[in-house]
Motif scaffolding. Structure first.
Motif, PDB file in Angstrom:
ATOM      1  N   THR A   1     -13.778  14.822  16.986  1.00 28.45           N
ATOM      2  CA  THR A   1     -15.202  14.531  17.181  1.00 28.45           C
ATOM      3  C   THR A   1     -15.643  15.039  18.546  1.00 28.45           C
ATOM      4  OG1 THR A   1     -14.658  12.337  18.056  1.00 28.45           O
ATOM      5  CG2 THR A   1     -15.174  12.486  15.708  1.00 28.45           C
ATOM      6  N   ALA A   2     -16.838  15.587  18.587  1.00 30.19           N
ATOM      7  CA  ALA A   2     -17.419  16.096  19.825  1.00 30.19           C
ATOM      8  C   ALA A   2     -18.090  14.957  20.583  1.00 30.19           C
ATOM      9  CB  ALA A   2     -18.422  17.197  19.495  1.00 30.19           C
ATOM     10  N   PRO A   3     -18.575  15.204  21.806  1.00 26.28           N
ATOM     11  CA  PRO A   3     -19.326  14.163  22.516  1.00 26.28           C
ATOM     12  C   PRO A   3     -20.520  13.683  21.703  1.00 26.28           C
ATOM     13  CG  PRO A   3     -18.715  15.922  24.021  1.00 26.28           C
ATOM     14  CD  PRO A   3     -18.335  16.391  22.652  1.00 26.28           C
ATOM     15  N   GLN A   4     -20.794  12.393  21.770  1.00 27.20           N
ATOM     16  CA  GLN A   4     -21.882  11.752  21.035  1.00 27.20           C
ATOM     17  C   GLN A   4     -21.774  11.992  19.524  1.00 27.20           C
ATOM     18  OE1 GLN A   4     -25.554  13.085  22.825  1.00 27.20           O
ATOM     19  NE2 GLN A   4     -25.171  11.979  24.739  1.00 27.20           N
ATOM     20  N   SER A   5     -20.559  12.000  19.030  1.00 26.52           N
ATOM     21  CA  SER A   5     -20.309  12.219  17.603  1.00 26.52           C
ATOM     22  C   SER A   5     -19.300  11.187  17.105  1.00 26.52           C
ATOM     23  CB  SER A   5     -19.766  13.631  17.359  1.00 26.52           C
ATOM     24  OG  SER A   5     -20.630  14.616  17.898  1.00 26.52           O
ATOM     25  N   ASP A   6     -19.419  10.822  15.848  1.00 19.83           N
ATOM     26  CA  ASP A   6     -18.475   9.865  15.267  1.00 19.83           C
ATOM     27  C   ASP A   6     -18.532   9.960  13.758  1.00 19.83           C
ATOM     28  OD1 ASP A   6     -20.508   7.692  14.314  1.00 19.83           O
ATOM     29  OD2 ASP A   6     -21.032   8.060  16.413  1.00 19.83           O
ATOM     30  N   ALA A   7     -17.546   9.346  13.096  1.00 17.20           N
ATOM     31  CA  ALA A   7     -17.474   9.344  11.631  1.00 17.20           C
ATOM     32  C   ALA A   7     -16.495   8.272  11.189  1.00 17.20           C
ATOM     33  CB  ALA A   7     -17.046  10.709  11.103  1.00 17.20           C
ATOM     34  N   SER A   8     -16.502   7.986   9.884  1.00 14.94           N
ATOM     35  CA  SER A   8     -15.597   6.986   9.307  1.00 14.94           C
ATOM     36  C   SER A   8     -14.669   7.660   8.306  1.00 14.94           C
ATOM     37  CB  SER A   8     -16.391   5.887   8.596  1.00 14.94           C
ATOM     38  OG  SER A   8     -17.159   5.156   9.517  1.00 14.94           O
ATOM     39  N   LEU A   9     -13.426   7.228   8.309  1.00 15.87           N
ATOM     40  CA  LEU A   9     -12.436   7.668   7.331  1.00 15.87           C
ATOM     41  C   LEU A   9     -12.010   6.461   6.508  1.00 15.87           C
ATOM     42  CD1 LEU A   9     -10.162   9.890   9.620  1.00 15.87           C
ATOM     43  CD2 LEU A   9     -11.958  10.670   8.065  1.00 15.87           C
ATOM     44  N   ARG A  10     -11.943   6.628   5.199  1.00  7.94           N
ATOM     45  CA  ARG A  10     -11.529   5.531   4.321  1.00  7.94           C
ATOM     46  C   ARG A  10     -10.524   6.053   3.306  1.00  7.94           C
ATOM     47  NH1 ARG A  10     -17.056   4.877   4.980  1.00  7.94           N
ATOM     48  NH2 ARG A  10     -17.671   2.914   5.989  1.00  7.94           N
ATOM     49  N   SER A  11      -9.555   5.205   2.987  1.00  5.48           N
ATOM     50  CA  SER A  11      -8.550   5.566   1.987  1.00  5.48           C
ATOM     51  C   SER A  11      -8.709   4.687   0.757  1.00  5.48           C
ATOM     52  CB  SER A  11      -7.138   5.394   2.563  1.00  5.48           C
ATOM     53  OG  SER A  11      -6.836   4.018   2.674  1.00  5.48           O
ATOM     54  N   ALA A  12      -8.092   5.121  -0.335  1.00  6.80           N
ATOM     55  CA  ALA A  12      -8.174   4.349  -1.575  1.00  6.80           C
ATOM     56  C   ALA A  12      -7.475   3.001  -1.442  1.00  6.80           C
ATOM     57  CB  ALA A  12      -7.552   5.153  -2.719  1.00  6.80           C
ATOM     58  N   SER A  13      -6.542   2.877  -0.506  1.00  6.23           N
ATOM     59  CA  SER A  13      -5.811   1.622  -0.324  1.00  6.23           C
ATOM     60  C   SER A  13      -6.604   0.592   0.465  1.00  6.23           C
ATOM     61  CB  SER A  13      -4.482   1.896   0.387  1.00  6.23           C
ATOM     62  OG  SER A  13      -4.713   2.390   1.691  1.00  6.23           O
TER      63      SER A  13
ATOM     64  N   VAL B   1       0.838  -1.190   0.000  1.00  3.71           N
ATOM     65  CA  VAL B   1       0.000   0.000   0.000  1.00  3.71           C
ATOM     66  C   VAL B   1       0.868   1.233   0.000  1.00  3.71           C
ATOM     67  CG1 VAL B   1      -1.756   1.270   1.263  1.00  3.71           C
ATOM     68  CG2 VAL B   1      -1.816  -1.213   1.206  1.00  3.71           C
ATOM     69  N   ALA B   2       0.575   2.147  -0.917  1.00  2.73           N
ATOM     70  CA  ALA B   2       1.312   3.397  -0.986  1.00  2.73           C
ATOM     71  C   ALA B   2       0.718   4.398  -0.010  1.00  2.73           C
ATOM     72  CB  ALA B   2       1.269   3.947  -2.418  1.00  2.73           C
ATOM     73  N   ALA B   3       1.355   5.588   0.044  1.00  6.14           N
ATOM     74  CA  ALA B   3       0.852   6.635   0.918  1.00  6.14           C
ATOM     75  C   ALA B   3      -0.549   7.054   0.486  1.00  6.14           C
ATOM     76  CB  ALA B   3       1.805   7.828   0.874  1.00  6.14           C
ATOM     77  N   ASP B   4      -1.344   7.475   1.442  1.00  3.24           N
ATOM     78  CA  ASP B   4      -2.723   7.860   1.173  1.00  3.24           C
ATOM     79  C   ASP B   4      -2.843   9.377   1.223  1.00  3.24           C
ATOM     80  OD1 ASP B   4      -4.020   5.320   0.865  1.00  3.24           O
ATOM     81  OD2 ASP B   4      -3.611   4.983   2.982  1.00  3.24           O
ATOM     82  N   PRO B   5      -2.760  10.059   0.071  1.00  2.54           N
ATOM     83  CA  PRO B   5      -2.816  11.521   0.088  1.00  2.54           C
ATOM     84  C   PRO B   5      -4.204  12.072   0.358  1.00  2.54           C
ATOM     85  CG  PRO B   5      -2.727  10.724  -2.166  1.00  2.54           C
ATOM     86  CD  PRO B   5      -2.587   9.520  -1.281  1.00  2.54           C
ATOM     87  N   SER B   6      -5.253  11.249   0.239  1.00  4.62           N
ATOM     88  CA  SER B   6      -6.608  11.739   0.469  1.00  4.62           C
ATOM     89  C   SER B   6      -7.440  10.680   1.177  1.00  4.62           C
ATOM     90  CB  SER B   6      -7.278  12.140  -0.857  1.00  4.62           C
ATOM     91  OG  SER B   6      -7.432  11.006  -1.686  1.00  4.62           O
ATOM     92  N   LEU B   7      -8.487  11.153   1.864  1.00  4.05           N
ATOM     93  CA  LEU B   7      -9.376  10.274   2.606  1.00  4.05           C
ATOM     94  C   LEU B   7     -10.808  10.683   2.326  1.00  4.05           C
ATOM     95  CD1 LEU B   7      -7.529  10.486   6.050  1.00  4.05           C
ATOM     96  CD2 LEU B   7      -7.481   8.525   4.503  1.00  4.05           C
ATOM     97  N   SER B   8     -11.702   9.712   2.354  1.00  2.20           N
ATOM     98  CA  SER B   8     -13.117  10.008   2.224  1.00  2.20           C
ATOM     99  C   SER B   8     -13.762   9.913   3.600  1.00  2.20           C
ATOM    100  CB  SER B   8     -13.798   9.037   1.250  1.00  2.20           C
ATOM    101  OG  SER B   8     -13.687   7.706   1.723  1.00  2.20           O
ATOM    102  N   ILE B   9     -14.681  10.825   3.866  1.00  2.00           N
ATOM    103  CA  ILE B   9     -15.391  10.875   5.140  1.00  2.00           C
ATOM    104  C   ILE B   9     -16.825  10.433   4.906  1.00  2.00           C
ATOM    105  CG2 ILE B   9     -16.147  12.364   7.030  1.00  2.00           C
ATOM    106  CD1 ILE B   9     -13.846  14.199   6.409  1.00  2.00           C
ATOM    107  N   ALA B  10     -17.330   9.564   5.778  1.00  2.00           N
ATOM    108  CA  ALA B  10     -18.704   9.078   5.659  1.00  2.00           C
ATOM    109  C   ALA B  10     -19.228   8.749   7.053  1.00  2.00           C
ATOM    110  CB  ALA B  10     -18.766   7.846   4.755  1.00  2.00           C
TER     111      ALA B  10
END
Length: 338
Positions: free
Chosen positions: A125-137, A83-92
């Protein structure tokens, strides 16, 4: 023979004419001939040097072409796990208040919003908050409430990393090549993996920072000044029993009526939400664990049913955030398999 007689007759004047060896014409012609003869070695050496130069140029060009070809081959045939470096991430899967801070400038993301960001700055992330980060790799990082994660290490190439200052993250790392690693760096430990699913929590107790590592799949290495400890699946490091989320404690086996929620749970009962009480925590945990077990066994429909049942019956459960994330993960896996 007639031809020989004719030749002698033709050359007779030249044979009978004396050659003046002291004459000026003889000396001029002799000088020209000698100069030409002496110049031959220098000309031959120059031609040889020129040929050598051309051979060197051709050799360099051929080597350069081979180098380019090798680089192209390696790029095309690189192993999938490298896996190469991940210059970008998607948030969902954004819930609550989620912010990315880069160079002192904050950007907030609305619930349900999807976006692409560069692998820089911090994710908060604040209290009662969450999210997902995903990379192309294929790297997936779930960031739970009250967390602060630095993303700059994801641009490092073969040794990618994130830094968790405080909070709780869950990482799903695809299998990496022998020379590639992913790590989570905390104030007092470094968690190194090649491909696994694990969770890291950083908390503050009486002014002291503590790191807790829980492994769901695979093996991770936890590095501290005291040395390195290998942690295998279903094991933990640095965690106190009372600090573990209920979803990660070993629950009693699911009761019989939870064996298959698709068959056994009446719709009208599942439709009526109930506020989570302390006495329902065991039941919530059983539903969550049953869903995870079904997911691991590849029974995605049953897993979805368990997770949806938990969210429907206990919308205020402390496991709601984990359950929503697991539900999204299973649904996406089901869509990819269709």
């Amino acid at each position: 023979m007639r031809d020989e007689a004719d030749i002698r007759k033709l050359l007779a004047p030249a044979q009978s004419r004396p050659i003046d060896l002291d004459g000026r014409r003889f000396h001029v012609e002799r000088a020209r001939v000698v100069s030409a003869i002496l110049a031959i070695p220098a000309r031959v050496d120059a031609e040889r040097a020129s040929r050598k130069r051309w051979r060197a140029v051709v050799a360099v060009a051929a080597g350069f072409a081979a180098l380019i070809g090798s680089a192209a081959w390696f790029t095309h045939h690189a192993r999938p796990g490298a896996v190469a470096a991940d210059p970008s991430l998607s948030i969902a899967d954004v819930h609550g208040v989620v912010t990315r801070i880069d160079n002192g400038v904050g950007r907030s993301f609305a619930p349900g919003q999807t976006a692409t960001i560069s692998a820089d700055g911090e994710f908060v992330t604040a209290p009662q908050s969450d999210a997902s980060l995903r990379s192309a790799s294929g790297l997936e990082i779930g960031v739970f409430e009250k967390s602060r994660v630095s993303l700059a290490g994801l641009r490092a190439g073969s040794s990618n990393s994130v830094s968790l200052a405080t909070g709780d993250i869950r990482c799903r790392v695809p299998h990496l090549g022998d020379r590639h690693t992913f790590s989570v760096i905390t104030p007092n430990a470094t968690v190194v993996v090649h491909g696994t699913v694990f969770r890291v929590t950083v908390s503050d107790h009486s002014g002291a920072t503590e790191t807790c590592v829980r492994v769901e799949e695979g093996v991770v290495g936890v590095q501290t000044p005291a040395g390195e400890t290998l942690v295998t699946a279903d094991r933990s490091w640095g965690c106190k029993v009372e600090e573990q989320p209920a979803a990660l404690r070993a629950p009693p086996p699911p009761s019989e009526h939870l064996s298959n929620p698709i068959r056994s749970v009446p719709k009208e009962k599942a439709a009526g939400p109930a506020r989570a009480q302390s006495g329902t925590l065991d039941q919530e945990n059983r539903l969550f664990q049953a869903g995870l077990s079904a997911e691991r066994q590849g029974d995605q429909d049953v897993a979805i049913a368990f997770f949806e049942q938990l969210l429907s019956r206990y919308p205020d459960s402390p496991l709601a955030s984990d359950t929503r994330r697991a539900l999204t993960r299973v649904k996406r896996s089901l869509e990819r398999g269709q």
